[in-house]
Design a protein around this motif. Structure first.
Motif, PDB file in Angstrom:
ATOM      1  N   THR A  35      47.282  38.811  64.288  1.00 18.97           N
ATOM      2  CA  THR A  35      45.511  39.752  63.498  1.00 18.97           C
ATOM      3  C   THR A  35      44.710  39.831  64.571  1.00 18.97           C
ATOM      4  O   THR A  35      44.593  39.315  64.835  1.00 18.97           O
ATOM      5  CB  THR A  35      45.030  38.003  62.407  1.00 18.97           C
ATOM      6  N   ARG A  43      37.990  44.214  56.613  1.00 15.92           N
ATOM      7  CA  ARG A  43      38.907  43.913  55.334  1.00 15.92           C
ATOM      8  C   ARG A  43      38.369  43.015  54.338  1.00 15.92           C
ATOM      9  O   ARG A  43      38.371  43.299  53.309  1.00 15.92           O
ATOM     10  CB  ARG A  43      40.383  44.427  55.604  1.00 15.92           C
ATOM     11  N   GLN A 210      46.612  43.620  47.215  1.00 14.71           N
ATOM     12  CA  GLN A 210      46.225  45.000  46.691  1.00 14.71           C
ATOM     13  C   GLN A 210      45.923  45.031  44.764  1.00 14.71           C
ATOM     14  O   GLN A 210      45.200  45.160  44.176  1.00 14.71           O
ATOM     15  CB  GLN A 210      47.007  46.211  47.053  1.00 14.71           C
TER      16      GLN A 210
HETATM   17  O1  UT7 Z   1      40.538  34.580  44.807  1.00 16.44           O
HETATM   18  C1  UT7 Z   1      41.729  34.413  44.138  1.00 16.44           C
HETATM   19  C2  UT7 Z   1      41.469  36.174  44.436  1.00 16.44           C
HETATM   20  N1  UT7 Z   1      42.080  37.282  45.530  1.00 16.44           N
HETATM   21  C3  UT7 Z   1      41.406  38.266  45.399  1.00 16.44           C
HETATM   22  O2  UT7 Z   1      40.113  38.751  44.601  1.00 16.44           O
HETATM   23  C4  UT7 Z   1      42.422  38.662  46.325  1.00 16.44           C
HETATM   24  C5  UT7 Z   1      41.676  40.494  45.997  1.00 16.44           C
HETATM   25  N2  UT7 Z   1      42.489  41.082  47.440  1.00 16.44           N
HETATM   26  C6  UT7 Z   1      41.854  41.008  49.000  1.00 16.44           C
HETATM   27  O3  UT7 Z   1      40.995  40.619  49.167  1.00 16.44           O
HETATM   28  C7  UT7 Z   1      42.783  42.075  49.825  1.00 16.44           C
HETATM   29  O4  UT7 Z   1      43.822  43.336  49.297  1.00 16.44           O
HETATM   30  C8  UT7 Z   1      43.011  41.305  50.993  1.00 16.44           C
HETATM   31  C9  UT7 Z   1      42.223  40.523  51.574  1.00 16.44           C
HETATM   32  C10 UT7 Z   1      43.954  40.328  50.469  1.00 16.44           C
HETATM   33  C11 UT7 Z   1      44.096  42.201  51.516  1.00 16.44           C
HETATM   34  O5  UT7 Z   1      43.405  43.657  52.116  1.00 16.44           O
HETATM   35  P1  UT7 Z   1      44.195  44.777  52.079  1.00 16.44           P
HETATM   36  O6  UT7 Z   1      42.965  45.945  52.971  1.00 16.44           O
HETATM   37  O7  UT7 Z   1      44.430  45.386  50.421  1.00 16.44           O
HETATM   38  O8  UT7 Z   1      45.939  45.246  52.987  1.00 16.44           O
HETATM   39  P2  UT7 Z   1      46.208  45.032  52.657  1.00 16.44           P
HETATM   40  O9  UT7 Z   1      47.242  43.976  52.122  1.00 16.44           O
HETATM   41  O10 UT7 Z   1      47.019  46.439  52.077  1.00 16.44           O
HETATM   42  O11 UT7 Z   1      47.397  45.285  54.240  1.00 16.44           O
HETATM   43  C12 UT7 Z   1      46.861  46.755  54.922  1.00 16.44           C
HETATM   44  C13 UT7 Z   1      47.740  46.410  55.848  1.00 16.44           C
HETATM   45  C14 UT7 Z   1      48.771  46.420  56.295  1.00 16.44           C
HETATM   46  O12 UT7 Z   1      49.469  46.770  57.474  1.00 16.44           O
HETATM   47  P3  UT7 Z   1      50.152  48.876  57.185  1.00 16.44           P
HETATM   48  O13 UT7 Z   1      51.717  47.793  56.288  1.00 16.44           O
HETATM   49  O14 UT7 Z   1      49.316  49.159  56.469  1.00 16.44           O
HETATM   50  O15 UT7 Z   1      50.352  48.349  58.342  1.00 16.44           O
HETATM   51  C15 UT7 Z   1      49.079  44.619  56.576  1.00 16.44           C
HETATM   52  O16 UT7 Z   1      49.984  44.206  57.112  1.00 16.44           O
HETATM   53  O17 UT7 Z   1      47.230  45.361  56.774  1.00 16.44           O
HETATM   54  C16 UT7 Z   1      48.029  44.553  57.721  1.00 16.44           C
HETATM   55  N3  UT7 Z   1      47.410  42.629  57.750  1.00 16.44           N
HETATM   56  C17 UT7 Z   1      46.251  42.702  58.463  1.00 16.44           C
HETATM   57  N4  UT7 Z   1      46.686  42.865  59.488  1.00 16.44           N
HETATM   58  C18 UT7 Z   1      46.152  42.407  60.036  1.00 16.44           C
HETATM   59  C19 UT7 Z   1      47.804  42.259  56.364  1.00 16.44           C
HETATM   60  N5  UT7 Z   1      46.584  41.154  56.674  1.00 16.44           N
HETATM   61  C20 UT7 Z   1      46.613  41.607  57.897  1.00 16.44           C
HETATM   62  C21 UT7 Z   1      45.332  40.548  59.018  1.00 16.44           C
HETATM   63  N6  UT7 Z   1      45.700  40.875  60.075  1.00 16.44           N
HETATM   64  N7  UT7 Z   1      45.579  39.278  58.398  1.00 16.44           N
END
Ligand code: UT7
Length: 318
Positions: A35, A43, A210
């Motif tokens: 990360t 994000r 998501q």
């Molecule tokens: O507290 C309870 C309630 N919870 C919430 O409200 C959480 C709601 N969800 C979120 O806040 C967001 O969905 C997250 C912060 C959990 C994730 O953010 P996102 O913008 O939805 O990212 P994503 O899961 O769509 O992932 C986008 C990309 C992926 O890579 P590819 O497939 O596009 O190549 C992930 O593998 O970011 C990648 N990714 C990371 N990269 C670097 C996922 N986690 C990380 C990381 N560092 N830690």
């Protein structure tokens, strides 16, 4: 039956919060997880979080925060009749946290129970406390949100390890001549319960990020608005908006949609991460400590998370 009535209303008398000493930055995490600081800040909005030491339990965190709230209330421990702890990260499920927290704070023989509504837990517990004061079931109530998320995380899973953290926040709720804790608007969507889950004792937290993000940014602003309506106020009258600290993008999206134009928006996630049931009382306690919100100001609280559960209410600040 001649029923003795409680107080005409309930109010928050005092706040307290506690974070463990150990600060963990995004760069620290990037040493062992794939990360980086740029991804996490853009994000999620987190710059750093606090993690408890292996010896420090969620009960310890609760005792620190609860003790501060109790001291700030000026009440002796003997005046607390009920202790409610909101948590979803208890390492040992039996016995509950509330009785142990009460004993450590010198509160003798109170009613004591835990609430698990995950990140909405504090708002549920606050509502139960206010209702108990109004019904005459308790004179004063200690409500604590506490989480040690670090022991429920898979530290190789970057999608959760960079987000969740440890901490505690607390309030003392007591009687009031007029209502100063508004009616709660709460609900749940059990059909989405797999979206945030720890499957069994051998599992770690799994989150469909998501799915939850979409739900939070599309379904919750009507709940927040409805809590204002039930309290008889317009969102423009709010001094503070304190949603659960899950993601800065979610916080800002909901804030825009409810039109709380004069409110200070809690952005505690930047320095605290997502501390689930602790995030709302901790954020509000720190806003008060920094002098960002006036005594007597109105704050809209909005909790949401696993379950999926949600709850919102307007409170008048002490
Ligand atoms: O507290 C309870 C309630 N919870 C919430 O409200 C959480 C709601 N969800 C979120 O806040 C967001 O969905 C997250 C912060 C959990 C994730 O953010 P996102 O913008 O939805 O990212 P994503 O899961 O769509 O992932 C986008 C990309 C992926 O890579 P590819 O497939 O596009 O190549 C992930 O593998 O970011 C990648 N990714 C990371 N990269 C670097 C996922 N986690 C990380 C990381 N560092 N830690």
């Amino acid at each position: 039956m001649k029923i003795a009535q409680g107080a005409p209303g309930a109010r928050i008398l005092a706040f307290g919060h506690y974070q463990p000493a150990n600060v963990v930055t995004n760069d620290d995490l990037a040493k062992t997880i794939d990360t980086n600081d740029e991804w996490i800040q853009s994000r999620v909005g987190i710059a750093e979080r606090r993690l408890a030491s292996p010896e420090e339990t969620e009960i310890d965190l609760a005792v620190h925060a609860g003790g501060k709230a109790l001291a700030a209330s000026g009440l002796p421990a003997a005046d607390i009749d009920l202790v409610i702890v909101a948590t979803c990260t208890m390492e040992s499920q039996i016995p509950n946290a509330a009785g142990r927290v009460a004993t450590r704070l010198g509160i003798a023989a109170p009613g004591a129970f835990d609430v698990n509504a995950a990140c909405a837990g504090f708002c549920y517990a606050l509502s139960a406390a206010a209702d108990a004061v109004r019904a005459g079931s308790a004179r004063n109530v200690l409500v604590v949100g506490t989480e040690k998320f670090s022991h429920w995380l898979d530290w190789t899973d970057r999608s959760t390890a960079v987000i969740f953290a440890d901490g505690a926040g607390a309030v003392v709720v007591g009687p009031s001549d007029v209502p100063r804790v508004g009616p709660v608007v709460w609900g749940s969507e059990g059909d989405k319960s797999d979206a945030i889950i720890v499957k069994d004792r051998r599992s770690f937290l799994h989150q469909e990020g998501q799915t939850v993000f979409r739900w939070a940014t599309t379904s919750l602003h009507p709940v927040a608005r409805s809590a204002c309506e039930r309290a008889g106020i317009d969102p423009s009258e709010l001094a503070a908006f304190v949603p659960h600290q899950a993601n800065l993008r979610i916080i800002e999206s909901i804030a825009r949609k409810i039109g709380a134009d004069n409110a200070v928006i809690a952005r505690d996630i930047v320095l605290a991460g997502n501390t689930s049931a602790a995030s709302i009382p901790m954020a509000l306690s720190r806003m008060i400590e920094r002098g960002e919100v006036p005594s007597g100001g109105l704050a809209l609280l909005l909790g949401f998370g696993a379950g999926l559960t949600y709850a919102a209410q307007v409170v008048e600040l002490p």
